[in-house]
Design an enzyme around this catalytic site. Structure first.
Site, PDB file in Angstrom:
ATOM      1  N   GLU A   1       0.838  -1.220   0.000  1.00 56.79           N
ATOM      2  CA  GLU A   1       0.000   0.000   0.000  1.00 56.79           C
ATOM      3  C   GLU A   1       0.854   1.244   0.000  1.00 56.79           C
ATOM      4  OE1 GLU A   1      -2.154  -0.122   3.612  1.00 56.79           O
ATOM      5  OE2 GLU A   1      -3.424  -1.760   2.958  1.00 56.79           O
ATOM      6  N   PRO A   2       1.644   1.461  -1.016  1.00 60.20           N
ATOM      7  CA  PRO A   2       2.521   2.636  -1.013  1.00 60.20           C
ATOM      8  C   PRO A   2       1.764   3.925  -1.307  1.00 60.20           C
ATOM      9  CG  PRO A   2       2.711   1.447  -3.072  1.00 60.20           C
ATOM     10  CD  PRO A   2       1.770   0.653  -2.225  1.00 60.20           C
ATOM     11  N   GLY A   3       2.202   5.011  -0.691  1.00 62.54           N
ATOM     12  CA  GLY A   3       1.633   6.327  -0.971  1.00 62.54           C
ATOM     13  C   GLY A   3       2.753   7.291  -1.332  1.00 62.54           C
TER      14      GLY A   3
ATOM     15  N   CYS B   1      -1.146  33.030  11.822  1.00 60.41           N
ATOM     16  CA  CYS B   1      -0.993  33.629  13.151  1.00 60.41           C
ATOM     17  C   CYS B   1      -0.791  32.548  14.203  1.00 60.41           C
ATOM     18  CB  CYS B   1      -2.203  34.485  13.476  1.00 60.41           C
ATOM     19  SG  CYS B   1      -2.376  35.813  12.299  1.00 60.41           S
ATOM     20  N   GLU B   2       0.227  31.799  14.067  1.00 65.63           N
ATOM     21  CA  GLU B   2       0.623  30.765  15.028  1.00 65.63           C
ATOM     22  C   GLU B   2       2.137  30.721  14.997  1.00 65.63           C
ATOM     23  OE1 GLU B   2      -1.378  28.875  16.897  1.00 65.63           O
ATOM     24  OE2 GLU B   2      -3.302  29.218  15.892  1.00 65.63           O
TER      25      GLU B   2
ATOM     26  N   ARG C   1       3.507  19.559   6.987  1.00 60.97           N
ATOM     27  CA  ARG C   1       4.398  18.494   7.463  1.00 60.97           C
ATOM     28  C   ARG C   1       5.446  19.004   8.468  1.00 60.97           C
ATOM     29  NH1 ARG C   1       7.596  16.157   4.545  1.00 60.97           N
ATOM     30  NH2 ARG C   1       7.437  14.158   5.575  1.00 60.97           N
TER      31      ARG C   1
ATOM     32  N   TYR D   1       5.268  17.400  12.145  1.00 61.15           N
ATOM     33  CA  TYR D   1       6.286  16.408  12.548  1.00 61.15           C
ATOM     34  C   TYR D   1       7.695  16.996  12.653  1.00 61.15           C
ATOM     35  CZ  TYR D   1       3.005  13.836   9.389  1.00 61.15           C
ATOM     36  OH  TYR D   1       1.931  13.363   8.701  1.00 61.15           O
TER      37      TYR D   1
HETATM   38  C1  LIG Z   1      -2.879   1.824   6.414  1.00 61.06           C
HETATM   39  C2  LIG Z   1      -1.899   2.617   5.638  1.00 61.06           C
HETATM   40  N1  LIG Z   1      -1.500   2.158   4.451  1.00 61.06           N
HETATM   41  C3  LIG Z   1      -0.633   2.858   3.685  1.00 61.06           C
HETATM   42  C4  LIG Z   1      -0.107   4.062   4.095  1.00 61.06           C
HETATM   43  C5  LIG Z   1       0.817   4.782   3.190  1.00 61.06           C
HETATM   44  O1  LIG Z   1       2.040   5.031   3.737  1.00 61.06           O
HETATM   45  P1  LIG Z   1       3.216   5.674   2.876  1.00 61.06           P
HETATM   46  O2  LIG Z   1       2.711   6.920   2.292  1.00 61.06           O
HETATM   47  O3  LIG Z   1       4.293   5.873   3.851  1.00 61.06           O
HETATM   48  O4  LIG Z   1       3.586   4.665   1.828  1.00 61.06           O
HETATM   49  C6  LIG Z   1      -0.466   4.561   5.346  1.00 61.06           C
HETATM   50  C7  LIG Z   1       0.093   5.836   5.823  1.00 61.06           C
HETATM   51  O5  LIG Z   1       0.091   6.198   6.959  1.00 61.06           O
HETATM   52  C8  LIG Z   1      -1.392   3.823   6.147  1.00 61.06           C
HETATM   53  O6  LIG Z   1      -1.780   4.268   7.348  1.00 61.06           O
END
Ligand SMILES: Cc1ncc(COP(=O)(O)O)c(C=O)c1O
Length: 410
Positions: free
Chosen positions: A268-270, A337-338, A306, A310
């Protein structure tokens, strides 16, 4: 500076700032590179794009064309994925602290449901009984670039602790559920190759306990996303080929050793897919010589959160000054304003001037999706570069977007 051949000056002139720009060919390259790295004749690997990273429909379309399914986390994401043309069987729904309505939306759309807790099962059963469920298991360990994005281990709010995983699946069996998957997601922004095979090995050892206790088969084993990209300083490029090779090796070996059958490996890459394809172009509004030196931009945490969230550091390039020696030490901030509206402190930069363009690179993931209209500073426009042409894919927000939701004022 140019993005995919187009000058940032021209983009800023045409669309204004702050502005998100995406190089669509880079997204496609990333999608293909990751698939190649995990290509295997022996293991079926399924790819779900974590659309939380950037859910623009034009970007979802790229992943659809590249054979990716979608990882969704809310009814809104689910609705968008389905409207974009993703088939329900190619969608995995991973919520946390899911409401009745969340589970109803997931159940009614026929997607695979990944439950975050044992209690989620009972909320789901009030809606209906799917044939297949998955649990997000927290294997007890995690690793992320920052503690805030470390999603496994005893400080994380996510998943069923491994110690309760057998009971979780047992309860699902008792409820009459017949088919199962298993899921983990232990952290984001990881740049160490060995993290991925190591976590998978731990997870497969844990799944073997569940399998031998309950005799169930896992149809798919999802190891989440988390593949990092270099943002700033010493960050190095993740060797994704090596990650793929070592991860598949562990998967084959452990699945065989534990007699886990013939499960699909799911990812599940993002961030890895969209992060380095995005840029945020902003303009220097003012430079203050105060107790410290501040470079104030027209982008702030309302545009890119971000750093405030973090402490994440981005590379920030000043257009036309890329080759100049940094001689000025400054904090770079926004207009909100923070006092947390600070991108970086004590950054060495070239001599900058009002009106200069400051470009944040690696802004394609968790950028505009997290933008907000705080202080009524409107969310920016988004532009895609497609085949060397710039196309606006989201217009800048206006006062009307805010006022359209206001009701019941006399
Ligand atoms: C359940 C799940 N899958 C996939 C991702 C995607 O992570 P990344 O963007 O680091 O690949 C996340 C991100 O927090 C997540 O919570």
């Amino acid at each position: 500076m140019r993005i995919s051949g187009i000058s940032v000056k021209e983009l800023a002139r045409k669309y204004g700032t702050p502005l998100y720009v995406y190089d669509f060919s880079r997204i496609r390259e990333n999608a293909r590179r990751l698939k190649t790295a995990f290509k295997s004749d022996e293991v079926q690997v399924d790819f779900y794009y974590a659309m939380k990273a950037n859910c623009h429909p034009a970007i979802l379309k790229i992943f659809l064309e590249e054979g990716y399914g979608m990882d969704c986390v809310s009814p809104g994401e689910l609705q968008l994925a389905i409207q974009t043309g993703v088939k329900p069987e190619h969608i995995l729904y991973t919520g946390n602290y899911e409401s009745h309505d969340d589970l109803k939306a997931a159940f009614n759309s026929g997607v695979k449901i990944n439950l975050d807790d044992i209690s989620s099962l009972y909320r789901l059963l009030k809606v209906g009984k799917p044939e297949l469920i998955t649990y997000r298991i927290n294997p007890g360990k995690g690793n992320g670039k920052y503690e805030e994005i470390t999603t496994g281990g005893d400080k994380a709010k996510f998943g069923v602790p491994f110690e309760k995983a057998v009971i979780a699946y047992e309860n699902a069996i008792k409820a009459g559920i017949k088919r199962f998957g298993a899921h983990m997601m232990t952290g984001s922004g990881v740049l160490e190759t060995d993290h991925f095979p190591r976590m998978l090995e731990l997870f497969l050892n844990e799944l073997s306990v569940i399998r031998s206790t309950l005799g169930i088969n896992f149809e798919f084993i999802d190891m989440g996303g988390g593949f990092g990209i270099p943002y700033y300083g010493d960050d190095e490029v993740l060797d994704i080929e090596d990650v793929g090779k070592k991860t598949l090796e562990v998967f084959r070996k452990k699945v065989k050793e534990h007699q886990l059958g013939d499960p699909v490996l799911a990812l599940e890459p993002g961030r890895y897919l969209v992060g380095d394809a995005g840029y945020l172009i902003s303009r220097v509004n003012g430079i203050k010589e105060g107790y410290r030196t501040f470079i104030g931009l027209d982008a702030g945490f309302n545009t890119l959160i971000r750093s405030a969230l973090y402490g994440a550091q981005h590379s920030i390039v000043f257009d036309g000054k890329e080759d100049e020696t940094p001689s000025l030490k400054a904090d770079i901030c926004g207009q909100i304003c923070e006092n947390t509206d600070i991108f970086t402190k004590d950054r060495m930069v070239p001599e900058v001037a009002e009106g200069d363009l400051a470009i944040f690179t690696q802004a394609g993931a968790y950028g505009n999706v997290m933008a907000m209209p705080y202080n009524l500073r409107y969310r920016p426009a988004e532009v895609a570069i497609i085949d060397g042409q710039d196309v606006q894919i989201t217009r800048r927000e206006t006062i009307d977007d805010y006022l359209n939701r206001i009701q019941n004022i006399k």
